[in-house]
Design an enzyme around this catalytic site. Structure first.
Site, PDB file in Angstrom:
ATOM      1  N   ILE A  86      42.918  -3.516   6.538  1.00 46.46           N
ATOM      2  CA  ILE A  86      41.648  -2.779   6.489  1.00 46.46           C
ATOM      3  C   ILE A  86      42.079  -1.326   6.303  1.00 46.46           C
ATOM      4  O   ILE A  86      42.686  -0.750   7.206  1.00 46.46           O
ATOM      5  CB  ILE A  86      40.806  -2.888   7.775  1.00 46.46           C
ATOM      6  CG1 ILE A  86      40.287  -4.301   7.999  1.00 46.46           C
ATOM      7  CG2 ILE A  86      39.627  -1.903   7.704  1.00 46.46           C
ATOM      8  CD1 ILE A  86      39.363  -4.437   9.221  1.00 46.46           C
ATOM      9  N   TYR A  87      41.840  -0.792   5.129  1.00 49.22           N
ATOM     10  CA  TYR A  87      42.208   0.599   4.855  1.00 49.22           C
ATOM     11  C   TYR A  87      41.004   1.356   4.324  1.00 49.22           C
ATOM     12  O   TYR A  87      40.255   0.823   3.509  1.00 49.22           O
ATOM     13  CB  TYR A  87      43.340   0.676   3.821  1.00 49.22           C
ATOM     14  CG  TYR A  87      44.688   0.342   4.395  1.00 49.22           C
ATOM     15  CD1 TYR A  87      45.317   1.218   5.269  1.00 49.22           C
ATOM     16  CD2 TYR A  87      45.334  -0.834   4.065  1.00 49.22           C
ATOM     17  CE1 TYR A  87      46.569   0.916   5.804  1.00 49.22           C
ATOM     18  CE2 TYR A  87      46.586  -1.144   4.589  1.00 49.22           C
ATOM     19  CZ  TYR A  87      47.193  -0.264   5.455  1.00 49.22           C
ATOM     20  OH  TYR A  87      48.420  -0.557   5.984  1.00 49.22           O
ATOM     21  N   GLY A 139      35.283   1.346   8.150  1.00 52.75           N
ATOM     22  CA  GLY A 139      36.199   0.371   8.744  1.00 52.75           C
ATOM     23  C   GLY A 139      35.464  -0.679   9.547  1.00 52.75           C
ATOM     24  O   GLY A 139      35.776  -1.862   9.479  1.00 52.75           O
ATOM     25  N   ASN A 183      50.350   3.565  15.412  1.00 53.26           N
ATOM     26  CA  ASN A 183      49.019   3.840  14.866  1.00 53.26           C
ATOM     27  C   ASN A 183      47.978   3.623  15.974  1.00 53.26           C
ATOM     28  O   ASN A 183      47.231   2.650  15.960  1.00 53.26           O
ATOM     29  CB  ASN A 183      48.743   2.920  13.660  1.00 53.26           C
ATOM     30  CG  ASN A 183      47.480   3.296  12.911  1.00 53.26           C
ATOM     31  OD1 ASN A 183      46.662   4.084  13.383  1.00 53.26           O
ATOM     32  ND2 ASN A 183      47.301   2.714  11.750  1.00 53.26           N
ATOM     33  N   TYR A 218      40.894  -1.997  17.304  1.00 54.11           N
ATOM     34  CA  TYR A 218      40.933  -3.451  17.499  1.00 54.11           C
ATOM     35  C   TYR A 218      40.717  -3.841  18.952  1.00 54.11           C
ATOM     36  O   TYR A 218      40.042  -4.825  19.236  1.00 54.11           O
ATOM     37  CB  TYR A 218      42.237  -4.032  16.950  1.00 54.11           C
ATOM     38  CG  TYR A 218      42.288  -3.925  15.446  1.00 54.11           C
ATOM     39  CD1 TYR A 218      41.305  -4.528  14.652  1.00 54.11           C
ATOM     40  CD2 TYR A 218      43.271  -3.190  14.792  1.00 54.11           C
ATOM     41  CE1 TYR A 218      41.313  -4.404  13.276  1.00 54.11           C
ATOM     42  CE2 TYR A 218      43.294  -3.066  13.407  1.00 54.11           C
ATOM     43  CZ  TYR A 218      42.303  -3.679  12.656  1.00 54.11           C
ATOM     44  OH  TYR A 218      42.308  -3.549  11.299  1.00 54.11           O
ATOM     45  N   LYS A 234      38.854  -2.232  21.040  1.00 51.92           N
ATOM     46  CA  LYS A 234      37.413  -2.040  21.227  1.00 51.92           C
ATOM     47  C   LYS A 234      36.639  -3.258  20.700  1.00 51.92           C
ATOM     48  O   LYS A 234      35.582  -3.612  21.205  1.00 51.92           O
ATOM     49  CB  LYS A 234      36.988  -0.769  20.474  1.00 51.92           C
ATOM     50  CG  LYS A 234      35.570  -0.322  20.716  1.00 51.92           C
ATOM     51  CD  LYS A 234      35.222   0.868  19.827  1.00 51.92           C
ATOM     52  CE  LYS A 234      34.844   0.366  18.452  1.00 51.92           C
ATOM     53  NZ  LYS A 234      34.460   1.370  17.479  1.00 51.92           N
TER      54      LYS A 234
END
Length: 174
Positions: free
Chosen positions: A97-98, A109, A136, A143, A145
């Site tokens: 996912i970028y 996102g 990161n 993720y 969350k």
């Protein structure tokens, strides 16, 4: 807030995919890696041959996030044997996912993530997993969350640099 559309990527979109793939990867990781390693990875990881083969693979799906006809992010999902690890039919991997940096914080996102979860539900998988670079924290928090927990680690090689990815999983079977 601009209207964000999520659309399935086809082999006709190869140039756009290559462009967004290289640009977002570079923005995300260039400050922490050597120029040589970045260049090598961007050339190999986003070569036309590699992307065509990934787009033609029935066990992988790509989606673009589009705002005003501009691709601002993308998602790559893998199922079955196409997953980089695990490779069982009851799980799905979110490989990428970028989102372009200038669109961070604009829910792009989250919408791509929501699309991934919609696909997971349609495919009736029991869990969704992914690898995220240990350096990161922004992605790791995102993720967490969304209900992902760490379950393992693996090595990701960027050029000549071995880096550790945290593997995270979300159980959907309950």
């Amino acid at each position: 807030m601009e209207n964000i559309e999520i659309s399935r990527v086809t082999v006709n979109d190869i140039r756009l995919l290559q462009e967004i793939g290289r640009k977002t990867f570079y923005e995300t990781f260039s400050s922490s890696n050597t120029e040589e390693n970045m260049t090598k990875y961007l050339e190999e990881g986003f070569s036309e041959e590699k992307l065509i083969s990934e787009l033609n693979n029935t066990h992988s799906e790509f989606y673009f996030a589009v705002i005003d006809d501009k691709v601002v992010g993308y998602l790559k999902l893998n199922f079955g044997a196409s997953q980089t690890e695990l490779q069982d039919n009851s799980s799905m991997e979110i490989e990428r996912i970028y989102v372009l940096q200038e669109y961070h914080g604009k829910k792009v996102g989250q919408l791509l993530y929501d699309k991934a979860m919609q696909v997971a539900s349609e495919k009736k998988v029991n869990n969704v997993w992914l690898g995220v670079w240990e350096e990161n924290p922004r992605a790791i928090r995102f993720y967490q969350k969304n209900g992902f927990v760490e379950f393992d680690k693996h090595i990701f090689v960027l050029g000549d640099d071995e880096q550790t990815d945290i593997m995270m999983r979300k159980d959907l079977s309950s």
